[in-house]
Design an enzyme around this catalytic site. Structure first.
Site, mmCIF file in Angstrom:
data_model
loop_
_atom_site.group_PDB
_atom_site.id
_atom_site.type_symbol
_atom_site.label_atom_id
_atom_site.label_comp_id
_atom_site.label_asym_id
_atom_site.label_seq_id
_atom_site.Cartn_x
_atom_site.Cartn_y
_atom_site.Cartn_z
ATOM 1 N N GLY A 68 0.840 -1.186 0.000
ATOM 2 C CA GLY A 68 0.000 0.000 0.000
ATOM 3 C C GLY A 68 0.876 1.236 0.000
ATOM 4 C CD GLN A 73 3.188 5.820 2.847
ATOM 5 O OE1 GLN A 73 2.219 5.249 2.363
ATOM 6 N NE2 GLN A 73 4.196 5.166 3.409
ATOM 7 C CB CYS A 126 5.294 2.390 7.880
ATOM 8 S SG CYS A 126 4.741 3.843 6.958
ATOM 9 C CG LEU A 127 6.620 1.198 1.925
ATOM 10 C CD1 LEU A 127 6.033 1.440 0.537
ATOM 11 C CD2 LEU A 127 7.733 0.171 1.874
ATOM 12 C CG HIS A 168 -0.428 1.120 7.283
ATOM 13 N ND1 HIS A 168 0.527 0.705 8.198
ATOM 14 C CD2 HIS A 168 0.223 1.969 6.444
ATOM 15 C CE1 HIS A 168 1.687 1.288 7.922
ATOM 16 N NE2 HIS A 168 1.524 2.061 6.855
ATOM 17 C CD GLU A 169 -1.005 2.298 2.748
ATOM 18 O OE1 GLU A 169 -0.698 3.500 2.556
ATOM 19 O OE2 GLU A 169 -0.176 1.439 3.076
ATOM 20 C CG HIS A 172 0.165 6.725 5.606
ATOM 21 N ND1 HIS A 172 1.233 7.299 6.271
ATOM 22 C CD2 HIS A 172 0.522 5.437 5.376
ATOM 23 C CE1 HIS A 172 2.183 6.405 6.434
ATOM 24 N NE2 HIS A 172 1.783 5.263 5.895
#
Length: 217
Positions: A68, A73, A126-127, A168-169, A172
């Site tokens: 995702g 991000q 997380c990226l 999660h997304e 963000h």
């Protein structure tokens, strides 16, 4: 959605990002864009530019790799995210985590609400927080409402790992990182994860590191 315009500041920002070609740079924790509530999408990107941006988000997600990616991000404060998970995992992981394949989806202006009281806790990364993971207890099942990239309504219930990805997304887009919801005593480096906490579920980590887990649903 409103009338698209290629002249908005956000459109200019996206054009700048796309001009470099290839995967987009991923913003890391500490950048203010990750802590702001993203602006609802209402035509700030004209359809051709939106399509190019979505393609770049997908490319970036695959290259990372991840399952995702949200627009903040990559430094774009719009309520847009993409998810996709081929779920190449062993059967024991699939069963324990409810991790099943998810097709590529674009989520525009998403919002979720829990379905029932069940919660599930697993290590999550997380990226935008590279090199670390922590245990996060999340709703086991959620109802997602959004639009896709063509403006069509999305109203779907997700369970297991797909529900975790959705939460999660979407978080963000509200300026929330998974660390805000994590058991802080569980925070582990990638090396610790590889050497100590590769189990399917986090019970051993909870006992050794001294943090709690939700009761089984």
């Amino acid at each position: 959605m409103g009338t698209p315009s290629d002249r908005t500041p956000l459109a200019e920002r996206v054009e700048e990002l796309l001009a470099a070609g290839g995967p987009l740079p991923i913003v890391e924790a500490g950048d203010p864009v990750l802590r702001r509530v993203a602006e609802p999408f209402d035509g700030q990107l004209a359809p051709p530019l939106l399509a190019r941006f979505v393609a770049a988000l997908r490319l970036t997600m695959h290259a990372a790799p991840g399952v995702g990616l949200a627009a903040p991000q990559v430094g774009v404060g719009l309520r847009i995210a993409v998810i996709e998970d081929p779920a190449p995992v062993p059967d024991e992981v699939r069963v324990a985590r409810g991790r099943v394949p998810q097709p590529f989806r674009v989520l525009v202006n998403p919002a979720y609400e829990p379905v029932g009281d069940g919660r599930a806790a697993f290590f999550e990364g997380c990226l935008s927080v590279p090199g670390w993971q922590a245990v996060v207890a999340r709703h086991a099942e959620v109802r997602l409402r959004a639009r896709d990239e063509h403006g069509r309504a999305v109203d779907e219930v997700f369970a297991g790992w797909p529900a975790r990805i959705v939460q999660h997304e979407t978080d963000h887009l509200d300026g929330v990182l998974y660390l805000d919801r994590a058991e802080t005593r569980s925070l582990a480096s990638s090396r610790a994860m590889a050497e100590l906490w590769g189990q399917v579920t986090p019970e051993r980590a909870a006992a050794a590191l001294g943090f709690g887990l939700p009761d089984p649903a």
